[in-house]
Scaffold this motif. Structure first.
Motif, PDB file in Angstrom:
ATOM      1  N   ASP A 159      11.506  -4.961  -9.582  1.00 26.95           N
ATOM      2  CA  ASP A 159      12.041  -4.099  -9.522  1.00 26.95           C
ATOM      3  C   ASP A 159      13.345  -4.360  -9.866  1.00 26.95           C
ATOM      4  OD1 ASP A 159      13.928  -5.257  -7.513  1.00 26.95           O
ATOM      5  OD2 ASP A 159      12.976  -3.505  -6.077  1.00 26.95           O
TER       6      ASP A 159
ATOM      7  N   ASP B 293       5.025  -4.605  -5.714  1.00 21.59           N
ATOM      8  CA  ASP B 293       5.548  -3.362  -5.534  1.00 21.59           C
ATOM      9  C   ASP B 293       7.591  -4.006  -4.760  1.00 21.59           C
ATOM     10  OD1 ASP B 293       5.450  -4.360  -3.151  1.00 21.59           O
ATOM     11  OD2 ASP B 293       4.329  -2.653  -2.061  1.00 21.59           O
ATOM     12  N   SER B 294       7.624  -5.582  -5.008  1.00 27.80           N
ATOM     13  CA  SER B 294       9.492  -5.972  -4.902  1.00 27.80           C
ATOM     14  C   SER B 294       8.892  -5.664  -3.489  1.00 27.80           C
ATOM     15  CB  SER B 294      10.722  -5.102  -5.160  1.00 27.80           C
ATOM     16  OG  SER B 294       9.668  -4.812  -6.519  1.00 27.80           O
ATOM     17  N   LYS B 295       8.293  -4.957  -2.217  1.00 28.35           N
ATOM     18  CA  LYS B 295       8.965  -5.669  -1.135  1.00 28.35           C
ATOM     19  C   LYS B 295       8.639  -6.344   0.042  1.00 28.35           C
ATOM     20  CE  LYS B 295       7.619  -0.461  -0.815  1.00 28.35           C
ATOM     21  NZ  LYS B 295       6.900   0.751  -0.972  1.00 28.35           N
TER      22      LYS B 295
ATOM     23  N   ARG C 164      -1.607  -6.385  -4.693  1.00 31.02           N
ATOM     24  CA  ARG C 164      -1.435  -6.855  -3.371  1.00 31.02           C
ATOM     25  C   ARG C 164      -1.992  -7.362  -2.537  1.00 31.02           C
ATOM     26  NH1 ARG C 164       1.206  -2.766  -4.900  1.00 31.02           N
ATOM     27  NH2 ARG C 164       0.528  -1.264  -3.045  1.00 31.02           N
TER      28      ARG C 164
END
Length: 348
Positions: A207, A248-250, A290
């Motif tokens: 992101d 998802d950058s999580k 992922r």
């Protein structure tokens, strides 16, 4: 064959922890560096015989790319999954097309090359070297700029998702941010004070909001793009040499010198530890969906880890129970004196 609900329940209770614990999906003995293509269809690895090898996630070998004359230090796919860059102790960067054609050999280094990165449009290539510089090349192989400022070998380099920033790490214990000031020129935006030891890996979150750096003081540090330190993820058991973000950058994954791979939330919460590597983990890469994480390292094997607990499908459980009851019936047939659990496979 019909089986009792009680047997199904008992079987699920016994097998579920086992299925949940088994996370190694596949491994193949060929690679100390690894990268998933953005489309998740291919895995590139650096092998000990100076070759780049390309596999499908099921382990099927697709390509063997010879040409380097010394050890390969990194392999990376371009964002469009159409190109592969490999860096080497032979002081070159080789650019390959997805299906094996050699496109460019980037030369002109005075020392070994540690790392490379493609810009988001795949039109620029940055490389990091022990000659203490970062070089920017065009996709056509033209040297556009040499970035100086590090005082020791530059160990990794990455473009930001928008292409306007570069981040580099070095054995001089610093992380540097470079900002694009023209079509292809970059200037130092900020030098981040390192943790006091060599910094070996870095990566932008997809992101574009954060940067992760990995160092040999057993920490992964998270920075914003203005250079502010946001989080320090500490683990006192081993040094870190590689770091990767989920799509998802999580989540963040780190490869360690203790042979383990760890996955954290971006707030530093430890999510998973993958064990089973016998030596240093030098490289980690998430698949875009992922579901899978790849790791590679000193043991020269690529391992694939599942990021979700395995699910026991009811139809498969019915088959498993049927097989088990068949075994039990055979056993009881030849052991008529056994009475315990004789009822387990009886239908109601």
């Amino acid at each position: 064959m019909e089986v009792s609900p009680a047997l199904k329940t008992d079987t699920v209770n016994i097998l579920h922890p086992t299925f949940t614990a088994v996370r190694e999906r596949n491994h193949f003995f060929n690679g100390h560096r690894v990268d998933f293509s953005q489309d998740g269809k291919l895995i590139a690895s650096a092998s000990d015989n100076f070759m780049v090898k390309v596999f499908q996630p099921n382990g099927k070998l697709i390509l063997s790319l010879p040409g380097h004359s010394k050890s390969i230090t990194e392999v990376v796919f371009s964002p469009d999954s159409q190109l592969i860059a490999s860096t080497s102790f032979d002081k070159t960067v080789r650019i390959w097309r997805r299906y094996g054609t050699l496109q460019q050999i980037l030369k002109g280094r005075e020392d070994l090359v540690w790392s490379a990165s493609f810009s988001p449009d795949s039109q620029l290539i940055a490389s990091a070297s022990s000659d203490r510089t970062v070089k920017i090349w065009s996709a056509g192989g033209v040297l556009l700029q040499t970035l100086t400022g590090h005082t020791r070998p530059v160990t990794s380099v990455r473009f930001s998702p928008d292409g306007n920033l570069l981040v580099s790490t070095s054995q001089d214990r610093t992380v540097k941010l470079w900002k694009r000031s023209g079509k292809t020129e970059f200037r130092v935006k900020k030098t981040l004070l390192g943790p006091g030891v060599e910094v070996w890996g870095c990566n932008f979150s997809p992101d574009g909001e954060m940067i992760a750096s990995a160092s040999h003081d057993w920490t992964v540090k998270l920075w914003n793009t203005d250079g502010k330190l946001l989080q320090t993820i500490a683990d006192s058991t081993a040094g870190w040499g590689s770091v990767a973000w989920s799509a998802d950058s999580k989540s963040i994954a780190g490869g360690s010198t203790d042979g383990n791979v760890r996955v954290w939330r971006r707030d530093g919460t430890l999510l998973q530890i993958f064990q089973g590597n016998r030596a240093d983990v030098w490289s980690v890469s998430f698949r875009g969906d992922r579901t899978t994480l790849a790791s590679a390292g000193k043991g020269a094997s690529v391992k694939l880890w599942t990021l979700e607990p395995a699910k026991v499908e009811s139809v498969e459980l019915d088959k498993l129970v049927a097989v088990g009851c068949g075994w039990l019936e055979d056993y009881l047939r030849y052991n008529p004196g056994v009475e315990s659990d004789r009822h387990l496979c009886e239908t109601k």
